[in-house]
Each structure stands twice: as C-alpha cells, then as structure tokens.
Design an enzyme around this catalytic site. Structure first.
Site, mmCIF file in Angstrom:
data_model
loop_
_atom_site.group_PDB
_atom_site.id
_atom_site.type_symbol
_atom_site.label_atom_id
_atom_site.label_comp_id
_atom_site.label_asym_id
_atom_site.label_seq_id
_atom_site.Cartn_x
_atom_site.Cartn_y
_atom_site.Cartn_z
ATOM 1 N N LYS A 22 27.994 -13.237 -0.464
ATOM 2 C CA LYS A 22 26.866 -12.678 0.298
ATOM 3 C C LYS A 22 26.275 -11.479 -0.439
ATOM 4 O O LYS A 22 25.053 -11.374 -0.607
ATOM 5 C CB LYS A 22 27.376 -12.224 1.687
ATOM 6 C CG LYS A 22 26.456 -11.260 2.405
ATOM 7 C CD LYS A 22 27.008 -10.828 3.749
ATOM 8 C CE LYS A 22 27.964 -9.662 3.727
ATOM 9 N NZ LYS A 22 27.358 -8.327 3.537
ATOM 10 N N ASN A 23 27.147 -10.584 -0.911
ATOM 11 C CA ASN A 23 26.645 -9.342 -1.498
ATOM 12 C C ASN A 23 26.097 -9.520 -2.914
ATOM 13 O O ASN A 23 25.474 -8.608 -3.458
ATOM 14 C CB ASN A 23 27.735 -8.261 -1.468
ATOM 15 C CG ASN A 23 27.973 -7.775 -0.052
ATOM 16 O OD1 ASN A 23 27.193 -8.061 0.850
ATOM 17 N ND2 ASN A 23 29.061 -7.040 0.162
ATOM 18 N N CYS A 118 24.612 3.231 10.890
ATOM 19 C CA CYS A 118 25.363 1.989 10.758
ATOM 20 C C CYS A 118 26.768 2.236 11.308
ATOM 21 O O CYS A 118 27.241 3.379 11.301
ATOM 22 C CB CYS A 118 25.386 1.660 9.274
ATOM 23 S SG CYS A 118 26.548 0.433 8.777
ATOM 24 N N ARG A 123 25.327 6.173 5.778
ATOM 25 C CA ARG A 123 24.749 5.326 4.728
ATOM 26 C C ARG A 123 23.289 5.669 4.391
ATOM 27 O O ARG A 123 22.379 4.878 4.627
ATOM 28 C CB ARG A 123 24.891 3.856 5.108
ATOM 29 C CG ARG A 123 26.333 3.454 5.331
ATOM 30 C CD ARG A 123 26.476 1.987 5.633
ATOM 31 N NE ARG A 123 26.329 1.154 4.452
ATOM 32 C CZ ARG A 123 26.304 -0.178 4.496
ATOM 33 N NH1 ARG A 123 26.401 -0.790 5.644
ATOM 34 N NH2 ARG A 123 26.182 -0.873 3.396
ATOM 35 N N ASP A 308 35.688 -3.040 1.449
ATOM 36 C CA ASP A 308 35.413 -4.218 2.275
ATOM 37 C C ASP A 308 36.668 -5.035 2.593
ATOM 38 O O ASP A 308 36.599 -6.014 3.328
ATOM 39 C CB ASP A 308 34.385 -5.132 1.579
ATOM 40 C CG ASP A 308 32.985 -4.522 1.592
ATOM 41 O OD1 ASP A 308 32.775 -3.538 2.316
ATOM 42 O OD2 ASP A 308 32.118 -5.038 0.854
ATOM 43 N N ARG A 400 27.594 -12.780 10.275
ATOM 44 C CA ARG A 400 26.753 -12.158 9.246
ATOM 45 C C ARG A 400 27.296 -12.426 7.851
ATOM 46 O O ARG A 400 26.553 -12.347 6.882
ATOM 47 C CB ARG A 400 26.694 -10.638 9.462
ATOM 48 C CG ARG A 400 25.920 -10.234 10.677
ATOM 49 C CD ARG A 400 25.820 -8.748 10.769
ATOM 50 N NE ARG A 400 25.152 -8.203 9.598
ATOM 51 C CZ ARG A 400 24.923 -6.924 9.385
ATOM 52 N NH1 ARG A 400 25.295 -6.052 10.298
ATOM 53 N NH2 ARG A 400 24.316 -6.505 8.311
HETATM 54 C C1 EPZ Z 1 27.456 -2.377 -0.664
HETATM 55 O O1 EPZ Z 1 26.778 -1.539 0.268
HETATM 56 C C2 EPZ Z 1 27.913 -3.581 0.116
HETATM 57 N N1 EPZ Z 1 26.748 -4.238 0.677
HETATM 58 C C3 EPZ Z 1 28.875 -3.156 1.197
HETATM 59 O O2 EPZ Z 1 29.330 -4.330 1.835
HETATM 60 C C4 EPZ Z 1 30.070 -2.424 0.559
HETATM 61 O O3 EPZ Z 1 30.909 -1.943 1.566
HETATM 62 C C5 EPZ Z 1 29.562 -1.257 -0.293
HETATM 63 O O4 EPZ Z 1 28.566 -1.731 -1.242
HETATM 64 C C6 EPZ Z 1 30.648 -0.545 -1.039
HETATM 65 O O5 EPZ Z 1 31.329 -1.445 -1.873
HETATM 66 C C7 EPZ Z 1 26.030 -5.053 -0.073
HETATM 67 O O6 EPZ Z 1 26.282 -5.267 -1.240
HETATM 68 C C8 EPZ Z 1 24.878 -5.730 0.565
HETATM 69 P P1 EPZ Z 1 27.026 1.941 -1.558
HETATM 70 P P2 EPZ Z 1 25.908 -0.297 -0.234
HETATM 71 O O7 EPZ Z 1 25.630 2.372 -1.767
HETATM 72 O O8 EPZ Z 1 25.245 -0.671 -1.497
HETATM 73 C C9 EPZ Z 1 26.916 6.463 -0.126
HETATM 74 C C10 EPZ Z 1 30.124 -5.605 3.685
HETATM 75 O O9 EPZ Z 1 30.939 -5.566 4.627
HETATM 76 N N2 EPZ Z 1 25.484 6.438 -0.468
HETATM 77 O O10 EPZ Z 1 27.829 1.585 -2.754
HETATM 78 O O11 EPZ Z 1 25.082 0.151 0.893
HETATM 79 C C11 EPZ Z 1 27.223 5.558 1.069
HETATM 80 O O12 EPZ Z 1 26.945 6.200 2.285
HETATM 81 C C12 EPZ Z 1 29.509 -4.359 3.217
HETATM 82 O O13 EPZ Z 1 29.800 -6.653 3.113
HETATM 83 C C13 EPZ Z 1 24.775 7.628 -0.439
HETATM 84 O O14 EPZ Z 1 25.294 8.686 -0.112
HETATM 85 O O15 EPZ Z 1 27.059 0.736 -0.512
HETATM 86 C C14 EPZ Z 1 28.683 5.276 0.836
HETATM 87 O O16 EPZ Z 1 29.445 6.340 1.326
HETATM 88 C C15 EPZ Z 1 29.186 -3.332 4.163
HETATM 89 N N3 EPZ Z 1 23.435 7.588 -0.757
HETATM 90 C C16 EPZ Z 1 28.801 5.224 -0.683
HETATM 91 O O17 EPZ Z 1 27.656 5.904 -1.190
HETATM 92 C C17 EPZ Z 1 22.817 6.435 -1.133
HETATM 93 O O18 EPZ Z 1 21.615 6.462 -1.413
HETATM 94 C C18 EPZ Z 1 28.828 3.825 -1.284
HETATM 95 O O19 EPZ Z 1 27.771 3.056 -0.738
HETATM 96 C C19 EPZ Z 1 23.549 5.245 -1.171
HETATM 97 C C20 EPZ Z 1 24.903 5.268 -0.844
#
Ligand code: EPZ
Length: 419
Positions: A22-23, A118, A123, A308, A400
């Site tokens: 999915k991701n 969320c 996030r 995850d 989802r």
């Molecule tokens: C991706 O989300 C995945 N989603 C998530 O999958 C996964 O948990 C996550 O990466 C971490 O591996 C998809 O790929 C669609 P991040 P993403 O930006 O990209 C902070 C699932 O269950 N952050 O790497 O949104 C954020 O808050 C899920 O399939 C900022 O501060 O994750 C988090 O603490 C849910 N500012 C950390 O970074 C930003 O602009 C990592 O988030 C962006 C992120």
C-alpha cells in the site's frame, strides 16, 4: 457497522501470499500525474488505494481498475485538470498530500488540503513544505489549504532534511524530478517504498542516484511512452503474518511472494525472540515457536524496526518469558492499542514513549475497538491467540490496508468471520 468475530487459540497451518505494498503504491499513484499512460500491477485492493484513485479521478486523470488482476491503468487528463486535492479526500488518507509535488512539477501550481490530525500523532507536513520552498515553490497556507506555485518551474537545490520523513522525501522527489539543474536531498528516508518510487520515476525518465541517505536528481525530460510497473510486496503485511505464524503455527507457516532482504530487521528481531525462520528466495518459513525470549526494541526509520509493526510485535511480547520494552520513536501517540490489549488481559504499562510488556500472560477474548490500521491488526492477532471469542469493532481501519485479511487467515485455518 461491520465487526470481526474471532474464535482464538487455534493453530495455523498453510501458506499466505503477500499483497503489493500500500505504502509503495500511494506515492506511485501520485507520480502517475506526471505520466502519459501507465499500467501498475500488484496493487492491493484496499480502501486507501481507492481513495487515492478517487483523488486522481478528481484531478482529471482517467483510471481503470482491473480488480481480479490487481492492476490499474491510468491515462493523462483529456481536457480539464483540477490542480486541487480537496479536504474530503485528504482528511481520510494523508498520502493525498503527495500529489503536491507532482502537480507542481506538471502544472506549476497546486491547492492541497492540509491533512489535519491523526490517531497516531499530529503528523505535520512542515518537512514537505520546507523541501518544496527550497526548490523555489511559493507556498501559502490559507483556510486549511496549502497553496503552492512555481510559475516558471522549480529550481534544483541542496536540501538537507532536519529529520527523516518518508512522505517528505517522496514529495521532494516528485517535485525535484524535473527541477532545473541538480538537486541533492540529504538525510532522506530510504524505505523500500521510497526506492520503488525512484524505480518508477526512472521509468519516467528521471536521472536519480541514491547513496546512503543522499539522493541526487538531475534535471530530465519526461518520457511520453507507456510505462508498466509492478509494485513491491507489502513488508508490513508480511511482518504481520510472520508474527501471527510465530504465535500460532502448528508446525510451520509459509509466507510467499516476499523478498527476505527487505525484511532484515523484522527477521533479526523475531530470531532474537527465539523464532526459527528459514529464508528462501521469495518466501519465508516460520517454524512453530517454543520458548520465547524477552527483547527491547526501539522503532526507527528503515533499515530499523518499523513503527508500522510495533503494535503487532507487542502482542507477541505478551507471550514471551520476561519483561520486554518497546520505545516508539517515530510517532508520539501510537499506543492506542494498549488499553484494548489490556482489556484482553495483557500486562502493559506506558512510561513516556516506552511500553513495558510483562509476559507471558493469558489473553482472553473481549469486545474491542480498532483505532488505526496497525492497532486494529494487533487486536486481530490478540484475538487469534485469546482463549475465548473476540469481537473487533470499527474494522474499516483494517480495510484501509489489509487485502483479503479474513480470507488469508481462514485459508490457514483461523476461525475469523465478518458480520
Ligand atoms: C509513512 O507515513 C507511512 N505512510 C506510514 O504508514 C508510516 O508509519 C510512516 O511513513 C513511518 O514509517 C505511507 O507511506 C503512506 P513520516 P509518513 O513523514 O510519510 C514527522 C501505515 O500504517 N513529520 O516518515 O506520513 C511525523 O509526524 C502508516 O501504513 C514531521 O514532523 O511518515 C512522524 O513523527 C501510518 N513533519 C515522523 O516525522 C513532516 O513534515 C515520521 O513521519 C513530516 C513528518
């Protein structure tokens, strides 16, 4: 509302085939905005993917889903293009924000809803915007929307992310892909899903190279030819079923259609717990567990142990000898499954970012509530282990991201049904 009913404590045997990721699919769908015509294979037929397809349709692309073949065909818009990702689509699926980079590259402007809060944390998308600004995009936030513009196109830049983000790396790749000159992105996420996006962009003509956490992108022309891409397997789905197997295999369970190289941290952790694992070229065999050992884990960006899979691992740790610890280092609120697991008899304490799990404890069936995708599947695992019947509410979270969950588990003799 649909529920899952599980009669637990049944041994599992057989084979499970893992679906496409999915991701990995979500950013590739966002990247399809840049192409003339694409065919994407091995797409999981799950709700988040349908939401992203709705978003592409809203923008004006022509999509055709061939469900039986897990394939999607996409053609560029014929007439009107909406460079807009509306709130109603982005609020249900945050990955909608990934169209920002593609729309800016292709049309020089985009209006994309801010995703909002969320269940697993705040996030924010500040890192996405930080990269786009460095590439020369003008960005304003108004009325809950991101307004981005790059009338004369984006310009290559040196960008060093202050912290690692999967989505921000992907959005930056989509925006930098055609930016004038050269772009260097440092401190990037290097998840297999990011690498699959790079593979797709290369088919589109991108000149991208990856070294450590640094990605270099050279300005390029977009290819007009039809592109075919097969999405990589879902390593989180694979990890989930590896944990189910570790907990309940009669003798062994075979997990098919995987690349064990992408599951190194998961396999290492399960082996440390005492689970016997045999790696084949495209499958993994998990042997029935005997004595499980305690372990301390911290979730980390890839190649570290994935957040995850944190909730699912926690269920396994309720069955090991001794007290284990999991520190959740990616999201600030990703222990929503803990109160529900406790209602099933688990002994778990939360201290700051760390869950302390006492084992082994007997799990009992209960009526529980799913809160997000991975929390929900951890309740399914707990239900499969529990001695009595478990009812899981709000299972739309599971839909989802887990394709054919009941069917796959039933084929391994689990007693699980949807009502
Ligand atoms: C991706 O989300 C995945 N989603 C998530 O999958 C996964 O948990 C996550 O990466 C971490 O591996 C998809 O790929 C669609 P991040 P993403 O930006 O990209 C902070 C699932 O269950 N952050 O790497 O949104 C954020 O808050 C899920 O399939 C900022 O501060 O994750 C988090 O603490 C849910 N500012 C950390 O970074 C930003 O602009 C990592 O988030 C962006 C992120």
């Amino acid at each position: 509302m649909q529920k899952l009913i599980i009669k637990g404590n049944k041994e599992l045997s057989g084979k499970i085939s893992i679906s496409g990721s999915k991701n990995a699919t979500l950013p590739i769908l966002a990247a399809s905005i840049l192409a003339n015509q694409v065919k994407i294979k091995n797409i999981p037929m799950v709700q988040d993917i349908f939401t992203m397809i709705d978003l592409l349709n809203f923008i004006g692309l022509k999509t055709k889903i061939i469900k039986k073949k897990n394939t999607l065909e996409i053609k560029k818009p014929e007439k009107k293009v909406n460079t807009l990702a509306p709130y109603k689509l982005v609020k249900t699926m945050r990955a909608g924000v990934l169209v920002l980079g593609s729309l800016l590259t292709k049309y020089g402007k985009a209006k994309v809803s801010l995703p909002g809060g969320c269940a697993i944390g705040t996030r924010p998308v500040d890192l996405h915007l930080f990269a786009l600004k460095k590439l020369g995009a003008k960005i304003k936030i108004k009325n809950g929307y991101i307004f981005a513009e790059a009338k004369k196109g984006l310009k290559g830049a040196n960008i060093s992310f202050p912290s690692i983000s999967v989505g921000a790396t992907e959005n930056a790749l989509l925006a930098a892909f055609r930016a004038a000159g050269k772009t260097v992105l440092k401190n990037c996420a290097i998840e297999p899903e990011v690498k699959d996006l790079i593979k797709f962009l290369k088919k589109l003509g991108a000149k991208i190279s990856l070294k450590g956490r640094t990605i270099s992108i050279q300005e390029c022309k977009i290819s007009n030819s039809k592109i075919t891409h097969e999405v990589i397997f879902d390593r989180i789905e694979a990890g989930t079923y590896m944990i189910a197997s570790a907990l309940l295999a009669r003798k062994e369970l075979i997990i098919n259609k995987v690349n064990p190289k992408n599951l190194k941290s998961e396999i290492d952790v399960l082996k440390k717990i005492g689970i016997q694992i045999i790696k084949k070229k495209t499958s993994i065999i998990i042997k029935k567990g005997k004595k499980f050992k305690k372990i301390n884990i911290i979730t980390k960006p890839y190649p570290g142990f994935p957040t995850d899979l944190q909730a699912q691992l926690m269920v396994l740790l309720t069955q090991v000898n001794g007290t284990s610890k999991i520190k959740e280092d990616i999201f600030e609120n990703r222990f929503m499954h803990v109160p529900e697991l406790k209602r099933m008899g688990a002994e778990i304490q939360i201290k700051d970012k760390t869950a302390i799990i006492k084992g082994p404890t007997k799990l009992n069936g209960a009526e529980v509530m799913a809160t997000d995708l991975r929390a929900s599947v951890s309740l399914v695992l707990a239900g499969l282990v529990a001695e009595t019947r478990t009812i899981i509410n709000r299972i739309y979270h599971l839909d989802r991201g887990y394709e054919l969950l009941e069917k796959k588990l039933k084929s391994c003799k689990a007693d699980i049904r949807r009502v």
